[in-house]
Design an enzyme around this catalytic site. Structure first.
Site, short mmCIF file in Angstrom:
data_model
loop_
_atom_site.label_atom_id
_atom_site.label_comp_id
_atom_site.label_asym_id
_atom_site.label_seq_id
_atom_site.Cartn_x
_atom_site.Cartn_y
_atom_site.Cartn_z
N CYS A 92 57.23 37.41 51.43
CA CYS A 92 57.11 38.38 52.51
C CYS A 92 56.63 39.71 51.93
O CYS A 92 56.71 39.94 50.73
CB CYS A 92 58.41 38.54 53.29
SG CYS A 92 59.68 39.51 52.50
N LYS A 93 56.10 40.53 52.81
CA LYS A 93 55.60 41.85 52.42
C LYS A 93 56.67 42.89 52.73
O LYS A 93 57.27 42.86 53.79
CB LYS A 93 54.33 42.16 53.20
CG LYS A 93 53.76 43.55 52.92
CD LYS A 93 52.58 43.85 53.81
CE LYS A 93 53.08 44.14 55.20
NZ LYS A 93 52.06 44.55 56.14
#
Length: 190
Positions: A65-66
């Site tokens: 995930c960012k």
């Protein structure tokens, strides 16, 4: 099931904070001369290790995930993470409140009603960061988690080796260390 997924997302937001492994509570150091301003910006969650059973249950479904780290008004950090959940992009923000020293923070989990310590153990600011979180979900439920953050979606092999060695030194077993696969979902700027 959804509860464990929600906890993971909340914790991975800082690469952060279940089934216990037998290991003493680790004392970890904090990055010497930590510089919060250099830590700001975009990171990708590249690796996780946890003593929680949910990691074993969910690891096949997890992906990178960012996260974006921004300064908070109290001297802490806002960690905003975007991840795929039920085929939709979801965004959550965690407030990491300043701890006793630079690089040391606390996070109050609204889900568990607990506070976790979060330490930036090591970072070069440009390529990687190793974070370590610990706390308790309740009586007899100690929680420990290590997270590898990378500035890119493809961390170098030596960073993965460094993360594995760090995790093993903290008492995590090989099967509790997960390197998250890249995804193109939820990674664009929003």
């Amino acid at each position: 099931m959804a509860t464990h997924h929600t906890l993971w997302m909340g914790l991975v937001l800082l690469g952060l904070l279940g089934g216990l492994q037998a290991a003493p509570e680790a004392q970890v150091s904090v990055q010497p001369n930590f510089q919060p301003d250099k830590f700001l910006g975009r990171w990708f969650s590249a690796g996780l290790a946890s003593n929680s059973s949910w990691l074993q249950e969910k690891k096949a479904a997890l992906s990178m995930c960012k996260s974006v780290v921004a300064p908070a008004t109290d001297g802490g950090l806002n960690l905003t993470s975007t991840f795929l959940r039920k085929n939709q992009c979801e965004t959550r923000t965690m407030l990491l409140q300043p701890g006793e020293s630079l690089g040391s923070y606390s996070y109050g989990s609204p889900h568990w009603g607990s506070t976790y310590s979060v330490s930036v153990v090591e970072t070069d600011y440009d390529h990687y960061a190793l974070l370590y979180s610990q706390g308790s979900k309740g009586p007899g439920e100690d929680f420990r988690m290590a997270t590898l953050y990378s500035r890119t979606q493809t961390p170098r092999a030596e960073l993965k080796e460094k993360f594995s060695a760090f995790c093993k030194a903290q008492g995590f077993t090989e099967d509790s260390i997960v390197f998250l696969p890249q995804t193109d979902k939820c990674m664009t700027e929003q």
